[in-house]
Design a protein around this motif. Structure first.
Motif, PDB file in Angstrom:
ATOM      1  N   SER A   1       0.904  -0.959   0.018  1.00  0.00           N
ATOM      2  CA  SER A   1      -0.050   0.161  -0.009  1.00  0.00           C
ATOM      3  C   SER A   1       0.953   1.264  -0.128  1.00  0.00           C
ATOM      4  O   SER A   1       1.951   1.186   0.339  1.00  0.00           O
ATOM      5  CB  SER A   1      -0.976  -0.112   1.114  1.00  0.00           C
ATOM      6  OG  SER A   1      -0.255   0.004   2.388  1.00  0.00           O
ATOM      7  N   SER A   2       0.533   2.256  -0.517  1.00  0.00           N
ATOM      8  CA  SER A   2       1.050   3.604  -0.623  1.00  0.00           C
ATOM      9  C   SER A   2       1.427   4.168   0.760  1.00  0.00           C
ATOM     10  O   SER A   2       0.338   4.280   1.587  1.00  0.00           O
ATOM     11  CB  SER A   2       0.508   4.563  -1.687  1.00  0.00           C
ATOM     12  OG  SER A   2      -0.725   4.808  -1.217  1.00  0.00           O
ATOM     13  N   SER A   3       2.423   5.064   0.763  1.00  0.00           N
ATOM     14  CA  SER A   3       2.629   5.549   2.289  1.00  0.00           C
ATOM     15  C   SER A   3       1.854   6.889   2.036  1.00  0.00           C
ATOM     16  O   SER A   3       1.971   7.661   1.014  1.00  0.00           O
ATOM     17  CB  SER A   3       3.913   5.934   2.386  1.00  0.00           C
ATOM     18  OG  SER A   3       4.698   6.945   1.338  1.00  0.00           O
ATOM     19  N   ALA A   4       1.005   7.241   2.985  1.00  0.00           N
ATOM     20  CA  ALA A   4       0.296   8.425   3.035  1.00  0.00           C
ATOM     21  C   ALA A   4       1.015   9.623   3.241  1.00  0.00           C
ATOM     22  O   ALA A   4       1.814   9.512   4.694  1.00  0.00           O
ATOM     23  CB  ALA A   4      -1.082   8.166   4.140  1.00  0.00           C
ATOM     24  N   SER A   5       0.788  10.698   2.640  1.00  0.00           N
ATOM     25  CA  SER A   5       1.431  11.915   3.186  1.00  0.00           C
ATOM     26  C   SER A   5       0.418  13.188   2.526  1.00  0.00           C
ATOM     27  O   SER A   5      -0.165  12.891   1.578  1.00  0.00           O
ATOM     28  CB  SER A   5       2.735  11.994   2.611  1.00  0.00           C
ATOM     29  OG  SER A   5       2.840  12.231   0.860  1.00  0.00           O
ATOM     30  N   TYR A   6       0.460  14.122   3.536  1.00  0.00           N
ATOM     31  CA  TYR A   6      -0.366  15.407   3.091  1.00  0.00           C
ATOM     32  C   TYR A   6       0.481  16.615   3.594  1.00  0.00           C
ATOM     33  O   TYR A   6       1.277  16.447   4.683  1.00  0.00           O
ATOM     34  CB  TYR A   6      -1.928  15.256   3.588  1.00  0.00           C
ATOM     35  CG  TYR A   6      -1.890  15.052   4.948  1.00  0.00           C
ATOM     36  CD1 TYR A   6      -2.094  16.133   6.001  1.00  0.00           C
ATOM     37  CD2 TYR A   6      -1.841  13.767   5.582  1.00  0.00           C
ATOM     38  CE1 TYR A   6      -2.413  15.905   7.329  1.00  0.00           C
ATOM     39  CE2 TYR A   6      -1.889  13.688   6.912  1.00  0.00           C
ATOM     40  CZ  TYR A   6      -2.119  14.698   7.789  1.00  0.00           C
ATOM     41  OH  TYR A   6      -2.126  14.734   9.081  1.00  0.00           O
ATOM     42  N   ASN A   7      -0.026  17.744   3.220  1.00  0.00           N
ATOM     43  CA  ASN A   7       0.561  18.891   3.741  1.00  0.00           C
ATOM     44  C   ASN A   7      -0.112  19.314   4.649  1.00  0.00           C
ATOM     45  O   ASN A   7      -1.473  19.808   4.677  1.00  0.00           O
ATOM     46  CB  ASN A   7       0.751  19.939   2.612  1.00  0.00           C
ATOM     47  CG  ASN A   7       1.568  21.093   2.919  1.00  0.00           C
ATOM     48  OD1 ASN A   7       1.554  21.324   4.204  1.00  0.00           O
ATOM     49  ND2 ASN A   7       2.061  21.677   1.956  1.00  0.00           N
ATOM     50  N   SER A   8       0.308  19.545   5.868  1.00  0.00           N
ATOM     51  CA  SER A   8      -0.280  19.916   7.158  1.00  0.00           C
ATOM     52  C   SER A   8      -1.051  21.474   6.955  1.00  0.00           C
ATOM     53  O   SER A   8      -2.000  21.895   7.584  1.00  0.00           O
ATOM     54  CB  SER A   8       0.483  20.066   8.480  1.00  0.00           C
ATOM     55  OG  SER A   8       1.468  20.772   8.381  1.00  0.00           O
ATOM     56  N   GLU A   9      -0.542  22.055   5.846  1.00  0.00           N
ATOM     57  CA  GLU A   9      -1.031  23.621   5.556  1.00  0.00           C
ATOM     58  C   GLU A   9      -2.236  23.372   4.925  1.00  0.00           C
ATOM     59  O   GLU A   9      -3.201  24.383   4.701  1.00  0.00           O
ATOM     60  CB  GLU A   9      -0.072  24.303   4.806  1.00  0.00           C
ATOM     61  CG  GLU A   9       1.304  24.729   5.323  1.00  0.00           C
ATOM     62  CD  GLU A   9       2.217  25.419   4.431  1.00  0.00           C
ATOM     63  OE1 GLU A   9       2.026  25.657   3.179  1.00  0.00           O
ATOM     64  OE2 GLU A   9       3.372  25.352   4.685  1.00  0.00           O
ATOM     65  N   ASP A  10      -2.649  22.305   4.599  1.00  0.00           N
ATOM     66  CA  ASP A  10      -3.988  21.945   3.940  1.00  0.00           C
ATOM     67  C   ASP A  10      -5.125  21.745   4.792  1.00  0.00           C
ATOM     68  O   ASP A  10      -6.370  21.400   4.345  1.00  0.00           O
ATOM     69  CB  ASP A  10      -4.022  20.729   2.898  1.00  0.00           C
ATOM     70  CG  ASP A  10      -2.893  20.962   1.568  1.00  0.00           C
ATOM     71  OD1 ASP A  10      -2.839  22.309   1.281  1.00  0.00           O
ATOM     72  OD2 ASP A  10      -2.523  20.118   0.907  1.00  0.00           O
ATOM     73  N   CYS A  11      -4.589  21.455   6.052  1.00  0.00           N
ATOM     74  CA  CYS A  11      -5.516  21.291   7.195  1.00  0.00           C
ATOM     75  C   CYS A  11      -6.244  22.330   7.632  1.00  0.00           C
ATOM     76  O   CYS A  11      -6.513  22.840   8.783  1.00  0.00           O
ATOM     77  CB  CYS A  11      -4.962  20.682   8.207  1.00  0.00           C
ATOM     78  SG  CYS A  11      -4.460  18.999   7.771  1.00  0.00           S
ATOM     79  N   THR A  12      -6.836  23.455   6.590  1.00  0.00           N
ATOM     80  CA  THR A  12      -7.736  24.353   7.073  1.00  0.00           C
ATOM     81  C   THR A  12      -8.807  24.612   5.804  1.00  0.00           C
ATOM     82  O   THR A  12      -8.644  24.019   4.927  1.00  0.00           O
ATOM     83  CB  THR A  12      -6.843  25.869   6.750  1.00  0.00           C
ATOM     84  OG1 THR A  12      -6.290  25.794   5.404  1.00  0.00           O
ATOM     85  CG2 THR A  12      -5.767  25.868   7.980  1.00  0.00           C
ATOM     86  N   LEU A  13      -9.769  24.892   6.624  1.00  0.00           N
ATOM     87  CA  LEU A  13     -11.258  24.958   5.663  1.00  0.00           C
ATOM     88  C   LEU A  13     -12.014  26.044   6.308  1.00  0.00           C
ATOM     89  O   LEU A  13     -12.485  26.047   7.494  1.00  0.00           O
ATOM     90  CB  LEU A  13     -11.934  23.616   5.910  1.00  0.00           C
ATOM     91  CG  LEU A  13     -13.150  23.539   4.936  1.00  0.00           C
ATOM     92  CD1 LEU A  13     -12.969  23.628   3.359  1.00  0.00           C
ATOM     93  CD2 LEU A  13     -14.075  22.070   5.172  1.00  0.00           C
ATOM     94  N   SER A  14     -12.171  27.201   5.489  1.00  0.00           N
ATOM     95  CA  SER A  14     -12.662  28.319   5.875  1.00  0.00           C
ATOM     96  C   SER A  14     -14.441  28.228   5.997  1.00  0.00           C
ATOM     97  O   SER A  14     -15.127  28.899   6.608  1.00  0.00           O
ATOM     98  CB  SER A  14     -12.362  29.585   5.273  1.00  0.00           C
ATOM     99  OG  SER A  14     -12.311  29.368   3.921  1.00  0.00           O
ATOM    100  N   GLU A  15     -14.799  27.753   4.781  1.00  0.00           N
ATOM    101  CA  GLU A  15     -16.239  27.619   4.704  1.00  0.00           C
ATOM    102  C   GLU A  15     -16.871  26.293   5.350  1.00  0.00           C
ATOM    103  O   GLU A  15     -15.900  25.410   5.650  1.00  0.00           O
ATOM    104  CB  GLU A  15     -16.878  27.574   3.240  1.00  0.00           C
ATOM    105  CG  GLU A  15     -16.321  26.245   2.325  1.00  0.00           C
ATOM    106  CD  GLU A  15     -14.732  26.481   1.635  1.00  0.00           C
ATOM    107  OE1 GLU A  15     -14.369  25.433   1.249  1.00  0.00           O
ATOM    108  OE2 GLU A  15     -14.055  27.321   2.231  1.00  0.00           O
ATOM    109  N   LYS A  16     -18.067  26.321   5.682  1.00  0.00           N
ATOM    110  CA  LYS A  16     -18.534  24.999   6.442  1.00  0.00           C
ATOM    111  C   LYS A  16     -18.493  23.850   5.271  1.00  0.00           C
ATOM    112  O   LYS A  16     -18.813  23.999   4.069  1.00  0.00           O
ATOM    113  CB  LYS A  16     -20.088  25.244   6.388  1.00  0.00           C
ATOM    114  CG  LYS A  16     -20.593  26.046   7.756  1.00  0.00           C
ATOM    115  CD  LYS A  16     -22.011  26.136   7.665  1.00  0.00           C
ATOM    116  CE  LYS A  16     -22.467  27.178   8.772  1.00  0.00           C
ATOM    117  NZ  LYS A  16     -24.045  27.238   8.846  1.00  0.00           N
ATOM    118  N   GLY A  17     -18.142  22.777   5.625  1.00  0.00           N
ATOM    119  CA  GLY A  17     -18.212  21.573   4.880  1.00  0.00           C
ATOM    120  C   GLY A  17     -16.855  20.599   5.293  1.00  0.00           C
ATOM    121  O   GLY A  17     -16.633  20.501   6.484  1.00  0.00           O
ATOM    122  N   VAL A  18     -16.655  19.984   4.600  1.00  0.00           N
ATOM    123  CA  VAL A  18     -15.710  18.848   4.698  1.00  0.00           C
ATOM    124  C   VAL A  18     -14.884  18.699   3.403  1.00  0.00           C
ATOM    125  O   VAL A  18     -15.192  18.729   2.201  1.00  0.00           O
ATOM    126  CB  VAL A  18     -16.289  17.338   4.793  1.00  0.00           C
ATOM    127  CG1 VAL A  18     -15.347  16.081   5.098  1.00  0.00           C
ATOM    128  CG2 VAL A  18     -17.284  17.474   5.959  1.00  0.00           C
TER     129      VAL A  18
END
Length: 120
Positions: free
Chosen positions: A1-18
């Motif tokens: 399986s692939s190793s998971a990575s994401y940029n923690s800067e992407d952990c923001t959401l200003s509008e309501k939602g997911v």
């Protein structure tokens, strides 16, 4: 399986939602693998989130966790990261995706990009 990575800067959401960061799409897994799911949410009345595996767009989905996960009232400033087991009863698919929705507000939801799940 692939190793998971994401940029923690992407952990923001200003509008309501997911917003789902992982799976990012095009990964390949097998039944029995553990996958990493990462999402950020912004909804005061969420009461946690349901995480479902869907084999395709027509699938009703199978909940991956018995209980709600994530914050009860996320403010869009941090990601929730969970690992889920791709259990035997799930259907292998080349167009599988993860669906995350607020427990108390079905309209607060998102789907991941599609990925492949192969039989064991």
């Amino acid at each position: 399986s692939s190793s998971a990575s994401y940029n923690s800067e992407d952990c923001t959401l200003s509008e309501k939602g997911v917003k789902i960061l992982l799976p990012a799409g095009d990964e390949e897994y097998k039944i029995g693998d553990s996958i990493t799911i990462v999402f950020v949410a912004n909804y005061a009345n969420a009461n946690g989130f349901k995480v479902l595996y869907k084999a395709n767009a027509d699938d009703q989905g199978t909940q991956l966790f018995a209980n709600s996960i994530g914050d009860e009232a996320p403010d869009g400033t941090e990601c929730t990261e969970v690992k889920a087991l791709l259990k035997e009863e799930l259907t292998p698919s080349t167009e599988a995706f993860i669906h995350v929705e607020a427990y108390l507000a079905g309209k607060i939801r998102a789907n991941s990009n599609t990925f492949t799940v192969k039989a064991k």
